[in-house]
Design a protein around this motif. Structure first.
Motif, PDB file in Angstrom:
ATOM      1  N   ALA A  25       0.827  -1.204   0.000  1.00 23.44           N
ATOM      2  CA  ALA A  25       0.000   0.000   0.000  1.00 23.44           C
ATOM      3  C   ALA A  25       0.860   1.251   0.000  1.00 23.44           C
ATOM      4  N   ALA A  26       0.230   2.378  -0.283  1.00 18.07           N
ATOM      5  CA  ALA A  26       0.880   3.684  -0.192  1.00 18.07           C
ATOM      6  C   ALA A  26      -0.070   4.648   0.496  1.00 18.07           C
ATOM      7  N   ASP A  27       0.480   5.489   1.360  1.00 20.03           N
ATOM      8  CA  ASP A  27      -0.357   6.484   2.026  1.00 20.03           C
ATOM      9  C   ASP A  27      -0.665   7.629   1.060  1.00 20.03           C
ATOM     10  N   PRO A  28      -1.446   8.621   1.469  1.00 18.30           N
ATOM     11  CA  PRO A  28      -1.834   9.686   0.525  1.00 18.30           C
ATOM     12  C   PRO A  28      -0.665  10.468  -0.073  1.00 18.30           C
ATOM     13  N   GLU A  29       0.514  10.439   0.579  1.00 11.53           N
ATOM     14  CA  GLU A  29       1.689  11.112   0.030  1.00 11.53           C
ATOM     15  C   GLU A  29       2.581  10.171  -0.776  1.00 11.53           C
ATOM     16  N   GLY A  30       2.263   8.885  -0.764  1.00  9.72           N
ATOM     17  CA  GLY A  30       3.037   7.939  -1.559  1.00  9.72           C
ATOM     18  C   GLY A  30       4.021   7.078  -0.797  1.00  9.72           C
ATOM     19  N   ALA A  31       4.138   7.249   0.528  1.00 11.39           N
ATOM     20  CA  ALA A  31       5.032   6.379   1.296  1.00 11.39           C
ATOM     21  C   ALA A  31       4.494   4.957   1.275  1.00 11.39           C
ATOM     22  N   VAL A  32       5.365   3.996   0.972  1.00 12.87           N
ATOM     23  CA  VAL A  32       4.950   2.611   0.741  1.00 12.87           C
ATOM     24  C   VAL A  32       5.159   1.765   2.000  1.00 12.87           C
ATOM     25  N   PHE A  33       4.174   0.926   2.286  1.00  7.97           N
ATOM     26  CA  PHE A  33       4.290  -0.041   3.379  1.00  7.97           C
ATOM     27  C   PHE A  33       3.545  -1.305   2.986  1.00  7.97           C
ATOM     28  N   GLY A  34       3.850  -2.398   3.672  1.00  7.46           N
ATOM     29  CA  GLY A  34       3.215  -3.666   3.383  1.00  7.46           C
ATOM     30  C   GLY A  34       2.161  -4.022   4.411  1.00  7.46           C
ATOM     31  N   LEU A  35       1.290  -4.957   4.040  1.00  4.09           N
ATOM     32  CA  LEU A  35       0.300  -5.536   4.933  1.00  4.09           C
ATOM     33  C   LEU A  35       0.638  -7.017   5.110  1.00  4.09           C
ATOM     34  N   TRP A  36       0.393  -7.539   6.296  1.00  6.03           N
ATOM     35  CA  TRP A  36       0.591  -8.961   6.511  1.00  6.03           C
ATOM     36  C   TRP A  36      -0.494  -9.526   7.405  1.00  6.03           C
ATOM     37  N   GLN A  37      -1.262 -10.468   6.852  1.00  3.29           N
ATOM     38  CA  GLN A  37      -2.229 -11.247   7.613  1.00  3.29           C
ATOM     39  C   GLN A  37      -1.621 -12.614   7.809  1.00  3.29           C
ATOM     40  N   ALA A  38      -1.301 -12.956   9.027  1.00  5.57           N
ATOM     41  CA  ALA A  38      -0.501 -14.148   9.299  1.00  5.57           C
ATOM     42  C   ALA A  38      -1.237 -15.439   9.004  1.00  5.57           C
ATOM     43  N   GLY A  39      -0.472 -16.385   8.454  1.00  8.88           N
ATOM     44  CA  GLY A  39      -0.874 -17.779   8.360  1.00  8.88           C
ATOM     45  C   GLY A  39       0.108 -18.554   9.213  1.00  8.88           C
ATOM     46  N   THR A  40       0.873 -19.437   8.592  1.00 14.10           N
ATOM     47  CA  THR A  40       1.892 -20.159   9.353  1.00 14.10           C
ATOM     48  C   THR A  40       3.087 -19.267   9.700  1.00 14.10           C
ATOM     49  N   HIS A  41       3.275 -18.199   8.928  1.00 14.07           N
ATOM     50  CA  HIS A  41       4.356 -17.251   9.225  1.00 14.07           C
ATOM     51  C   HIS A  41       3.745 -16.043   9.949  1.00 14.07           C
ATOM     52  N   VAL A  42       4.051 -15.917  11.225  1.00 13.96           N
ATOM     53  CA  VAL A  42       3.465 -14.839  12.026  1.00 13.96           C
ATOM     54  C   VAL A  42       4.222 -13.538  11.830  1.00 13.96           C
ATOM     55  N   GLY A  43       5.546 -13.633  11.753  1.00 13.67           N
ATOM     56  CA  GLY A  43       6.369 -12.426  11.622  1.00 13.67           C
ATOM     57  C   GLY A  43       7.654 -12.588  12.404  1.00 13.67           C
ATOM     58  N   PHE A  44       8.111 -11.500  13.025  1.00 14.91           N
ATOM     59  CA  PHE A  44       9.361 -11.540  13.789  1.00 14.91           C
ATOM     60  C   PHE A  44       9.299 -12.605  14.876  1.00 14.91           C
ATOM     61  N   GLY A  45      10.398 -13.362  14.991  1.00 14.23           N
ATOM     62  CA  GLY A  45      10.534 -14.256  16.120  1.00 14.23           C
ATOM     63  C   GLY A  45      11.198 -13.568  17.293  1.00 14.23           C
ATOM     64  N   VAL A  46      11.920 -12.490  16.993  1.00 13.14           N
ATOM     65  CA  VAL A  46      12.572 -11.682  18.017  1.00 13.14           C
ATOM     66  C   VAL A  46      12.693 -10.271  17.467  1.00 13.14           C
TER      67      VAL A  46
END
Length: 260
Positions: A108-129
């Motif tokens: 996604a991008a905010d109204p000024e264009g800064a880009v970020f991602g979305l993550w809906q977890a399945g087996t991979h939740v995210g950071f382990g630490v």
């Protein structure tokens, strides 16, 4: 770990040369790497710190794409979040799509264009630490107009915001919905791009990794062919500097006050 809505849960870098990235970040942060997820998943290569997942490197599928780090914000419903983003004036660069059993992603991008991602977890939740040397510690978006950006993020994710008077600049921190806003609960922030930023530099996110010694990390990055964009400096929240790796991806490092 579980991640509340809007909390940074993952970062990855799109690089021209993943093997070069593994050498750079392996020496800088002490990361080890898996063999990659294969062509089906874009040869996505996870990085580990003491056996726990902390980030990933991926080859750029198109040379026109930026060489950069992307932060992913957690969500329980990527489709609903995408709708909120578009309804608030942002845009979806990549609509939510499943990634095998691992989860659902989007860009996604905010109204000024800064880009970020979305993550809906399945087996991979995210950071382990996180928030320890060699792991992710913080993210902030650099914006041109806070009147546009602050309502966007606070409306889309329900963040509670607090302006910091001791930051030496117009800086706002965000805490997850339901948490009391303040440094103890903050998961990211917003800085303004003033006159010291080139006019052609677009709004963007800057991701921080925690290090035991900020100055040593800067010296190591130089030794590995990277460069120091902003020299180490002390802040009320630790010693920081902004680095650029040997392929052009910018990131920052943070030596927390207790390590100084």
């Amino acid at each position: 770990m579980e991640f509340a809505e809007g909390v940074p849960c993952w970062v990855d870098a799109m690089l021209p040369d993943v093997e070069g990235g593994k050498r750079f970040y392996g020496e800088l942060f002490g990361w080890t790497f898996d063999d990659g997820a294969g062509a089906e998943y874009g040869n996505y290569t996870q990085a580990f710190l003491a056996g726990e997942p902390v980030a990933a490197l991926a080859p750029k599928p198109d040379g026109r794409m930026p060489t950069s780090w992307t932060v992913y914000l957690a969500t329980s419903d990527a489709a609903a979040l995408a709708a909120r983003i578009k309804g608030a004036g942002g845009q979806m660069i990549m609509d939510p799509m499943p990634v095998g059993p691992f989860g659902t992603t989007g860009l996604a991008a905010d109204p000024e264009g800064a880009v970020f991602g979305l993550w809906q977890a399945g087996t991979h939740v995210g950071f382990g630490v996180q928030r320890e040397p060699g792991a992710f510690g913080w993210t902030e978006v650099y914006a041109r107009a806070k009147e546009t950006v602050d309502p966007f993020y606070e409306g889309v994710f329900g963040y509670g915001g607090q302006d910091l008077d001791d930051a030496g600049e117009d800086f706002r921190i965000w805490s997850p919905a339901g948490a009391r806003p303040g440094p103890e609960t903050a998961i990211g922030g917003r800085a303004l791009m003033g006159g010291s930023f080139p006019a052609e530099m677009p709004p963007h996110f800057l991701n921080y990794f925690v290090v035991a010694d900020c100055d040593a990390a800067a010296a190591t990055a130089r030794h590995l062919g990277g460069r120091v964009r902003d020299e180490p400096q002390d802040t009320p929240y630790g010693r920081i500097c902004t680095l650029v790796d040997n392929q052009g991806a910018a990131f920052a490092v943070l030596q927390e006050p207790g390590q100084m």
